[in-house]
Every structure is written in structure tokens, then in C-alpha cells.
Design a protein around this motif. Structure first.
Motif, PDB file in Angstrom:
ATOM      1  N   GLY A 223       0.818  -1.198   0.000  1.00 24.16           N
ATOM      2  CA  GLY A 223       0.000   0.000   0.000  1.00 24.16           C
ATOM      3  C   GLY A 223       0.860   1.259   0.000  1.00 24.16           C
ATOM      4  O   GLY A 223       0.608   2.209  -0.733  1.00 24.16           O
ATOM      5  N   ALA A 226       2.397   1.832  -3.414  1.00 24.35           N
ATOM      6  CA  ALA A 226       1.485   2.363  -4.420  1.00 24.35           C
ATOM      7  C   ALA A 226       1.439   3.879  -4.356  1.00 24.35           C
ATOM      8  O   ALA A 226       1.270   4.551  -5.363  1.00 24.35           O
ATOM      9  CB  ALA A 226       0.089   1.787  -4.205  1.00 24.35           C
ATOM     10  N   PHE A 251      -0.162  -4.451 -11.741  1.00 26.13           N
ATOM     11  CA  PHE A 251      -1.277  -4.938 -12.538  1.00 26.13           C
ATOM     12  C   PHE A 251      -0.869  -5.838 -13.695  1.00 26.13           C
ATOM     13  O   PHE A 251      -1.697  -6.300 -14.453  1.00 26.13           O
ATOM     14  CB  PHE A 251      -2.113  -3.759 -13.052  1.00 26.13           C
ATOM     15  CG  PHE A 251      -2.688  -2.954 -11.937  1.00 26.13           C
ATOM     16  CD1 PHE A 251      -3.425  -3.576 -10.938  1.00 26.13           C
ATOM     17  CD2 PHE A 251      -2.492  -1.588 -11.860  1.00 26.13           C
ATOM     18  CE1 PHE A 251      -3.948  -2.866  -9.893  1.00 26.13           C
ATOM     19  CE2 PHE A 251      -3.021  -0.859 -10.814  1.00 26.13           C
ATOM     20  CZ  PHE A 251      -3.745  -1.497  -9.829  1.00 26.13           C
ATOM     21  N   GLN A 267      -7.144  -6.798   1.142  1.00 29.36           N
ATOM     22  CA  GLN A 267      -8.082  -6.157   0.211  1.00 29.36           C
ATOM     23  C   GLN A 267      -8.509  -7.100  -0.902  1.00 29.36           C
ATOM     24  O   GLN A 267      -9.544  -6.925  -1.532  1.00 29.36           O
ATOM     25  CB  GLN A 267      -7.456  -4.912  -0.430  1.00 29.36           C
ATOM     26  CG  GLN A 267      -7.330  -3.731   0.492  1.00 29.36           C
ATOM     27  CD  GLN A 267      -5.977  -3.677   1.167  1.00 29.36           C
ATOM     28  OE1 GLN A 267      -5.312  -4.703   1.325  1.00 29.36           O
ATOM     29  NE2 GLN A 267      -5.562  -2.502   1.582  1.00 29.36           N
TER      30      GLN A 267
ATOM     31  N   PRO B 257      -3.610   3.332   2.911  1.00 29.12           N
ATOM     32  CA  PRO B 257      -3.109   3.228   1.545  1.00 29.12           C
ATOM     33  C   PRO B 257      -3.702   2.020   0.827  1.00 29.12           C
ATOM     34  O   PRO B 257      -3.794   0.935   1.378  1.00 29.12           O
ATOM     35  CB  PRO B 257      -1.599   3.076   1.722  1.00 29.12           C
ATOM     36  CG  PRO B 257      -1.385   2.680   3.125  1.00 29.12           C
ATOM     37  CD  PRO B 257      -2.587   3.047   3.910  1.00 29.12           C
ATOM     38  N   GLU B 258      -4.122   2.232  -0.404  1.00 32.75           N
ATOM     39  CA  GLU B 258      -4.698   1.139  -1.182  1.00 32.75           C
ATOM     40  C   GLU B 258      -3.656   0.578  -2.134  1.00 32.75           C
ATOM     41  O   GLU B 258      -2.802   1.306  -2.617  1.00 32.75           O
ATOM     42  CB  GLU B 258      -5.865   1.676  -2.002  1.00 32.75           C
ATOM     43  CG  GLU B 258      -7.167   1.655  -1.277  1.00 32.75           C
ATOM     44  CD  GLU B 258      -8.280   2.142  -2.181  1.00 32.75           C
ATOM     45  OE1 GLU B 258      -8.819   1.325  -2.931  1.00 32.75           O
ATOM     46  OE2 GLU B 258      -8.571   3.346  -2.160  1.00 32.75           O
ATOM     47  N   ASN B 260      -3.257   0.313  -5.110  1.00 31.60           N
ATOM     48  CA  ASN B 260      -3.591   0.713  -6.467  1.00 31.60           C
ATOM     49  C   ASN B 260      -2.938   2.065  -6.748  1.00 31.60           C
ATOM     50  O   ASN B 260      -3.405   3.093  -6.287  1.00 31.60           O
ATOM     51  CB  ASN B 260      -5.117   0.814  -6.614  1.00 31.60           C
ATOM     52  CG  ASN B 260      -5.522   1.146  -8.038  1.00 31.60           C
ATOM     53  OD1 ASN B 260      -4.764   1.774  -8.789  1.00 31.60           O
ATOM     54  ND2 ASN B 260      -6.712   0.745  -8.417  1.00 31.60           N
ATOM     55  N   PRO B 261      -1.827   2.059  -7.494  1.00 28.63           N
ATOM     56  CA  PRO B 261      -1.083   3.307  -7.707  1.00 28.63           C
ATOM     57  C   PRO B 261      -1.903   4.408  -8.364  1.00 28.63           C
ATOM     58  O   PRO B 261      -1.707   5.580  -8.063  1.00 28.63           O
ATOM     59  CB  PRO B 261       0.083   2.894  -8.589  1.00 28.63           C
ATOM     60  CG  PRO B 261      -0.141   1.494  -8.992  1.00 28.63           C
ATOM     61  CD  PRO B 261      -1.162   0.900  -8.090  1.00 28.63           C
ATOM     62  N   TYR B 262      -2.841   4.046  -9.232  1.00 33.01           N
ATOM     63  CA  TYR B 262      -3.642   5.084  -9.889  1.00 33.01           C
ATOM     64  C   TYR B 262      -4.526   5.795  -8.886  1.00 33.01           C
ATOM     65  O   TYR B 262      -4.562   7.018  -8.802  1.00 33.01           O
ATOM     66  CB  TYR B 262      -4.522   4.487 -10.989  1.00 33.01           C
ATOM     67  CG  TYR B 262      -3.736   3.799 -12.064  1.00 33.01           C
ATOM     68  CD1 TYR B 262      -2.936   4.533 -12.936  1.00 33.01           C
ATOM     69  CD2 TYR B 262      -3.782   2.427 -12.205  1.00 33.01           C
ATOM     70  CE1 TYR B 262      -2.204   3.915 -13.912  1.00 33.01           C
ATOM     71  CE2 TYR B 262      -3.056   1.787 -13.200  1.00 33.01           C
ATOM     72  CZ  TYR B 262      -2.263   2.539 -14.054  1.00 33.01           C
ATOM     73  OH  TYR B 262      -1.544   1.921 -15.008  1.00 33.01           O
ATOM     74  N   LYS B 263      -5.248   4.994  -8.075  1.00 40.43           N
ATOM     75  CA  LYS B 263      -6.139   5.579  -7.080  1.00 40.43           C
ATOM     76  C   LYS B 263      -5.347   6.379  -6.057  1.00 40.43           C
ATOM     77  O   LYS B 263      -5.758   7.461  -5.652  1.00 40.43           O
ATOM     78  CB  LYS B 263      -6.894   4.468  -6.348  1.00 40.43           C
ATOM     79  CG  LYS B 263      -8.167   4.031  -7.014  1.00 40.43           C
ATOM     80  CD  LYS B 263      -8.973   3.235  -6.002  1.00 40.43           C
ATOM     81  CE  LYS B 263      -9.836   2.204  -6.674  1.00 40.43           C
ATOM     82  NZ  LYS B 263     -10.313   1.192  -5.724  1.00 40.43           N
ATOM     83  N   GLU B 264      -4.209   5.822  -5.631  1.00 39.09           N
ATOM     84  CA  GLU B 264      -3.421   6.473  -4.595  1.00 39.09           C
ATOM     85  C   GLU B 264      -2.973   7.872  -4.991  1.00 39.09           C
ATOM     86  O   GLU B 264      -2.950   8.781  -4.192  1.00 39.09           O
ATOM     87  CB  GLU B 264      -2.177   5.629  -4.279  1.00 39.09           C
ATOM     88  CG  GLU B 264      -2.361   4.660  -3.150  1.00 39.09           C
ATOM     89  CD  GLU B 264      -2.892   5.304  -1.898  1.00 39.09           C
ATOM     90  OE1 GLU B 264      -2.359   6.338  -1.498  1.00 39.09           O
ATOM     91  OE2 GLU B 264      -3.855   4.766  -1.330  1.00 39.09           O
ATOM     92  N   ARG B 265      -2.584   8.019  -6.246  1.00 40.07           N
ATOM     93  CA  ARG B 265      -2.079   9.332  -6.676  1.00 40.07           C
ATOM     94  C   ARG B 265      -3.190  10.374  -6.727  1.00 40.07           C
ATOM     95  O   ARG B 265      -2.951  11.546  -6.517  1.00 40.07           O
ATOM     96  CB  ARG B 265      -1.466   9.202  -8.074  1.00 40.07           C
ATOM     97  CG  ARG B 265      -0.400   8.151  -8.121  1.00 40.07           C
ATOM     98  CD  ARG B 265       0.960   8.662  -8.460  1.00 40.07           C
ATOM     99  NE  ARG B 265       1.938   7.751  -7.885  1.00 40.07           N
ATOM    100  CZ  ARG B 265       2.614   6.841  -8.577  1.00 40.07           C
ATOM    101  NH1 ARG B 265       2.488   6.775  -9.873  1.00 40.07           N
ATOM    102  NH2 ARG B 265       3.450   6.033  -7.979  1.00 40.07           N
ATOM    103  N   GLU B 266      -4.410   9.919  -7.013  1.00 33.83           N
ATOM    104  CA  GLU B 266      -5.520  10.856  -7.166  1.00 33.83           C
ATOM    105  C   GLU B 266      -6.161  11.196  -5.829  1.00 33.83           C
ATOM    106  O   GLU B 266      -6.870  12.182  -5.712  1.00 33.83           O
ATOM    107  CB  GLU B 266      -6.606  10.243  -8.064  1.00 33.83           C
ATOM    108  CG  GLU B 266      -6.136   9.920  -9.476  1.00 33.83           C
ATOM    109  CD  GLU B 266      -5.846  11.180 -10.279  1.00 33.83           C
ATOM    110  OE1 GLU B 266      -6.705  12.069 -10.297  1.00 33.83           O
ATOM    111  OE2 GLU B 266      -4.760  11.252 -10.868  1.00 33.83           O
TER     112      GLU B 266
END
Lengths: 353, 313
Positions: A223, A226, A251, A267, B257-258, B260-266
Motif C-alpha cells: 500500500g 502504491a 497490474f 483487500q 493506503p490502497e 492501487n497506484p492510480y487511485k493512490e495518486r488521485e
């Protein structure tokens, strides 16, 4: 992708082997690793305890334990080969000044007998060659930079008067005070609360931009990765088994160990069902490892995995993985449902952004 | 809800440390119920008092006000010797740091059976040995480990020893205080699975104390969020995550923190500002805003929360 390619290499680790002598036995902690670090990027090194991630960065900064030594390979920084450094005097040219480190536990990494102002100023005087009032002003500025308020009062306080998150900010200020080019963060937030963790990560990101730092994060928490990393290197049993841009490893991960790490995230688990867990234990590094070190725990292991060590296979210009599954002759494997769903969701995001 | 049997009830619990001027109110009027067979999560930052609640149920910390009821009977204050012994056996705890919570100088055999010996919960030496043997097997360790010392084990194995030590007492209720915070990602999964399997086999009830919300979401049935000694929100875990109402809960969830790099940045972090409440003029109460979903709020805030709940933000 092109962006990173065009960036210049700042540090290059080539064919590195690090061994420790323990009670007459030899433990190979780093098994032939090559890795490049590009200027301005943030690289995350991910692995479990015992995977060698801390040993790797300690060798960059000259903090290996006495019984450890580089058996093979080079670490190139500017015109120096860091593996050739022998005396403490050699290392002082690099440590702090060029490469600084933020350690894991802010409770133990500060001197309890000195005010925090003095501890930061020490670095300012030593590395920035400032004196007296100038050094003091610079220290106050650093405290502001790491998000501490009321700096004149805080300057005179001792570490015990600060909370964990605040202390980690001070440790960061000390690292920044040396004006380094590379900042190594060894599990910078493991000892902190979630809300504080998010703040510290944001702070590190801001500082990276402000000071043009190149950062290396060491962590086992995907996490955290990321949020901050541009690239990820996954380590297992002293080897880098997969390296690529963050979204590529997340991914489009290719190594079964990367899959296993992702699958064991809560998750990805379904409530009421078993969470995926990696069977078995990591290999004994006192013994020589044949083939892919992960093979005995790998449900997708092929026969060759037990015999020959896989080389890096290229997935994209920036993404490489050491698994025989990427060989053209390898059989196709079916991924578990939840991991597939996770990959697909990620790719959907990739289209959106 | 009402059909479920309440195993443990905490009523207006207060814990204070120190006296006079230096008095510190660690727990302030906390009440909740834990049903038999469920996993109840308690989340909060360090210093919020979540461990203090666990410790006062264990009767390690003295309670300065309120009541704790186990099977409807109080467990603190003046109680009979038999009941006291029964509680000691029925309520067990698993500690956070497996490196620090095992006696370094004792063998595993002794560590696991110490509780048995104190309560004389066995007939003869043979039965004791058998119980240790079974407890080790149950947590996935080999029975021959009984003659080893804690330093011979890895973190995950040590935590299993800690769990065996609790299990051997045949408890009904286990307090797990951050049982996996000190462990590696892959070992976390093993220990979580072990805990939930044991729960299914033995019908255990857990109080799961943690600050990692992703794990709380995975393992708990209901969750209470605690801030500075007060519970600010309590609901079924999924409801809480789908529809967090209290600003502190929202901040806490947004900070996780999730992967998912895309979600994290936004992502935009929500920051909790405790000065936003005007509790001096308009004191808050703990209100049920939808079925099984409680939140600490005053009337004015409640109205606002109700509208956001309807819109479903």
C-alpha cells in the motif's frame, strides 16, 4: 516510459554478491543483483524480512556489519566504486553528504540527551559548512520544511517531548540537512499510525520534489509503495525477482512470488474465506540455492525451476521478471480469480488516466 | 440483532490514570456489546485508549467507573472467588509483539501451560502434557517444539505460541491486541487464517484491536472507532466502510493506503479537525442513525449526517 529512459543513471549496482561469515559458515545474503537507479525517481524495494533488502541498502551507504563483505560486483556512484571503500574516511565522502538515510524507528534513532535543534544543526555545520547564526537560521528553515510549527521553541526541545510522527519528521530533517542526492528510507512509516503514515509519505514526496532527491524506499507494505514509488523492485531470498514501473508490477506482475504477495493482501480476500497465504518458509541462505529460490513454495513451479536459475525476461522496456514462466516454451498458467479481477480492475484504471 | 446473545457488555466504562491535577481520563463513558461468536473490531490511533479497554476487560487495568459484564454478570469490583477463577479462564488475551510477550527463559512447554498450572485446570501431569501437545497442533506447530526456547522461533511461530497459550485455557472470549502488526505480510495472512479457523471450530468470540483498517475490514463483523477515549462511531464493518459518517472515521479510512497506484495518486486525504465540533454549548450523545449504526454527535450535526446518509455520499 520514455521519461525514465531519458533520465541519467545516478547509481548502478552490478552483479553484487554479499556474504556474511557466521560461526564458520557463509551466508549469502545478496545473490548476484544488478540494479540501476535513475536521477530523480523513487524506487521501492519490496520484500519480506530476511529477503536482503536492508543488507542491499546498507552496502550502498557503508553500514554493513563487520562480518559482512562484498564477494563480487560493483556499486558505481559518480566516479567511485563504493565496494572498493575500506576506511571510514572513504565512506564519509559519501555517507550523509551524497547518500542519506531515514531509519525505521524514530524512537531509537535520535540522541535523547541533545536538543533536536542541535542534532539537526550538527549536520548543517558539517555538511553545508555554515556557522553560527547562518547555521541556526538554516536549521529553523529545515524544521519548517518538514512541517514543524513554532520552530524557535521546538529547536530547544528534547526528543522525548515529541510524538512518534514528529520525531520521524526530525529524522528526515537531519537526513535532508546533509544536502544528499539520494535519500534511502528504510521502512519510514512502519512504526507509525495510519493517519501519521499518510502525512509522512506526503512530506517525503514533497521534499523529493523540492530538493530534487532520488529516493529509495524499503518496505514490505504494498500500500505504501502504491502511494510513493515510480518503480518497484521485488526481492526474494537475496535476489531481485521482478522490477518494473509501479503499475506494471501491480497490474501486470509476472513472477509467482509477486502474485503471492499481492494475493495475501486483505483487500483481495473475500470475507469469511481463507486469505491467500504463501506455503512453506523462505530458503536457508547458508546453503547454495539451485534454480529459482521460490520454486519449493511456488504452485506454478516448472521442472526447470528446480534446476536452473531463471534469467531476467523482458516484459516491456522497463519491466523485467526472473521466472521461467516467461520463456516462450513455458505452459500458460491460469491465475486465481481474485488476482485476475485485481489485474483487470487496474488495467481499467490505466485506460482512464 | 436482539435475538443474538450478548457475551460481553461494557457499560459507561471509565478509566483514569493518576490523581488530582495529573489525572488523565483514558476512557470516557464507553459502552458497547459483543455478541457471542462474532469478531468485534476496535480501531483507533495510538493513545486513543483501545488497548486500555482490552486491558480493563482482562482486569489488568483498574476501572474507575462503569461496569463490564460477562454473561450478564459483573467481572470487576466485588465478585466471588469461583466467578473470578472462571473469568480468568474464559477470557484470554493475545499480545501484539511476539518478540516481547514470551518469557525468554522459559521453554515453550512452560509458557503454554503456565495458565493451566495457575488455575489447576488439569488432573495429572499426563493430562497437562496432552493439553500442551494438542494446543501446539491446533496452532500448526509440531508437538516436539515444547522443549525449545522462544528465541528458536520466527515471529510468526512465536505468535502461534502466544495463541496456543490462550487456547489451552479453553476460553470463550479472546482479546487480540494488534496480533499481526509486528508480522510480515505473508505471515499475517497465515495468522489471520488461523484465528478465523479457530473461531469456526471452537465458536470463539474475538475483540480485535488494531489500527490497520484493511485488516479490520477483512476480519471483523462489527467495528467501533475510538478517538481520545470516546467511541465516535460503531456499526457493522461493511456499513462503516461503505458509509462512514463521523469525520474522524472518514479521515481514518481515507488514510489507508490502497494497493492501487492510480487511485493512490488521485486520492485526497481527509483531515480530521476536532475543533469543528461545538460540544460546549451543544453536548453530543451516542445516537443510532440507522439500524445498528451509532455515531457520536449533537443535534445539529445529526441533522447534517442524516442528510448525507440519505444522499449516500
Amino acid at each position: 516510459m520514455e521519461e525514465i529512459q531519458s533520465k541519467s543513471r545516478i547509481l548502478s549496482i552490478q552483479n553484487l554478491i554479499i556474504q556474511f561469515k557466521l560461526r564458520g559458515q557463509v551466508l549469502t545474503a545478496i545473490r548476484d543483483i544488478s540494479l540501476d537507479l535513475y536521477k530523480g525517481e523513487s524506487l521501492a524495494i519490496v520484500g519480506e524480512s530476511g529477503s536482503g533488502k536492508s543488507v542491499l541498502v546498507k552496502s550502498i551507504i557503508g553500514l554493513l556489519e563487520k562480518n559482512g563483505s562484498v564477494a563480487q560486483g560493483r556499486i558505481l556512484y559518480k566516479e567511485d566504486d563504493l565496494t572498493k571503500f575500506e576506511t571510514e574516511k572513504d565512506w564519509l565522502k559519501i555517507r550523509g553528504k551524497e547518500i542519506a538515510m531515514v531509519t525505521q524507528d524514530p524512537m531509537t534513532s535520535l540522541n535523547p540527551l541533545k536538543t533536536i535543534g542541535k542534532q539537526i544543526e550538527e549536520c548543517v555545520v558539517l555538511h553545508q559548512k555554515l556557522k553560527g547564526k547562518e547555521a541556526y537560521q538554516r536549521t529553523l528553515q529545515l524544521l519548517k520544511d518538514v512541517g514543524i510549527h513554532d520552530v524557535e521553541k521546538r529547536y530547544k526541545q528534547y526528543p522525548h517531548e515529541f510524538s512518534g510522527g514528529m520525531r520521524q519528521r526530525i529524522v528526515i530533517a537531519i537526513a535532508i540537512a546533509c544536502n544528499p542526492k539520494i535519500l534511502i528510507c528504510d521502512e519510514p512509516t512502519t512504526a507509525l499510525d495510519v493517519t501519521i503514515q499518510a502525512q509522512i509519505l506526503q512530506l517525503l514526496k514533497n521534499l523529493q520534489q523540492k530538493y530534487g532527491l532520488t529516493t529509495i524506499y524499503i518496505t514490505h507494505d504494498l500500500g505504501v509503495v502504491a502511494k510513493v514509488a515510480d518503480r518497484i523492485a521485488v526481492m526474494y531470498a537475496g535476489d531481485i525477482i521482478e522490477v518494473g514501473q509501479t503499475h506494471e508490477v501491480f497490474f501486470n506482475g509476472k513472477h509467482p512470488y509477486t502474485w503471492a504477495l499481492l494475493s495475501s493482501l486483505p483487500q483481495l480476500g473475500a470475507k469469511g474465506e481463507e486469505l491467500y497465504s504463501i506455503k512453506g518458509t523462505p530458503p536457508n541462505l547458508f546453503k547454495e540455492i539451485k534454480g529459482d529460490a521460490f520454486a519449493p513454495r511456488n504452485p506454478y513451479a516448472l521442472k526447470i525451476d528446480f534446476e536452473e536459475r531463471p534469467p531476467f525476461f523482458k516484459v516491456s522496456e522497463t519491466h523485467f521478471a526472473k521466472t521461467w514462466l516467461l520463456h516462450p516454451n513455458a505452459p500458460k498458467v491460469e491465475l486465481p480469480q481474485n488476482l485476475q479481477a485485481f489485474f483487470e480492475e487496474g488495467r481499467r484504471f490505466a485506460h482512464e488516466y | 440483532m436482539s435475538t443474538k446473545e450478548v457475551l460481553l457488555e461494557v457499560k459507561n466504562l471509565e478509566v483514569a490514570f493518576g490523581k488530582g491535577k495529573s489525572k488523565f481520563q483514558a476512557i470516557d463513558q464507553v459502552s458497547f456489546q459483543i455478541y457471542k461468536g462474532e469478531t468485534f473490531g476496535l480501531v483507533g490511533e495510538s493513545g486513543s485508549g483501545k488497548t486500555t479497554i482490552g486491558r480493563s476487560i482482562m482486569r489488568i487495568n483498574e476501572v474507575t467507573g462503569g461496569e463490564i459484564l460477562f454473561h450478564g454478570k459483573p467481572i470487576n469490583g466485588k465478585i466471588s472467588k469461583d466467578w473470578d477463577r472462571e473469568i480468568t479462564q474464559k477470557i484470554q488475551m493475545i499480545f501484539q509483539d511476539p518478540m516481547a510477550s514470551l518469557n525468554e527463559r522459559a521453554k515453550v512447554d512452560y509458557i503454554i501451560s503456565e495458565g493451566l498450572m495457575n488455575t489447576k485446570h488439569y488432573k495429572n501431569e499426563e493430562e497437562k502434557q496432552k493439553k500442551v501437545h494438542d494446543a501446539l497442533l491446533e496452532v500448526g506447530l509440531l508437538p516436539e517444539f515444547a522443549s525449545r526456547f522462544p528465541h528458536e522461533f520466527s515471529g510468526g511461530q512465536r505468535q502461534r505460541i502466544g495463541i496456543a497459550r490462550a487456547l489451552i485455557m479453553e476460553p470463550e472470549f479472546i482479546i487480540a491486541d494488534e496480533p499481526i502488526s509486528a508480522l510480515d505480510v505473508s505471515i499475517r495472512a497465515q495468522v489471520l487464517n488461523l484465528l478465523s479457523n479457530l473461531q469456526k471450530q471452537k465458536g470463539l468470540t474475538y475483540l480485535f484491536i488494531a489500527h490497520d483498517l484493511s485488516i479490520v475490514r477483512f476480519i471483523t463483523d462489527r467495528t467501533a472507532v475510538i478517538y481520545k477515549g470516546k467511541i465516535v462511531e460503531l456499526a457493522e464493518t461493511e456499513k462503516l466502510f461503505a458509509n462512514p459518517i463521523h469525520p474522524y472515521t472518514r479521515a481514518l479510512i481515507s488514510a489507508v493506503p490502497e494497493p492501487n497506484p492510480y487511485k493512490e495518486r488521485e486520492k485526497v486525504m481527509e483531515v480530521y479537525d476536532p475543533t469543528q465540533h461545538h460540544y460546549d454549548s451543544n453536548p453530543p450523545s451516542f445516537v443510532e442513525i440507522e439500524e445498528g449504526h451509532f455515531v457520536l454527535a449533537n443535534e445539529e450535526e445529526l441533522e447534517r449526517y442524516r442528510t448525507t446518509l440519505k444522499i449516500g455520499v
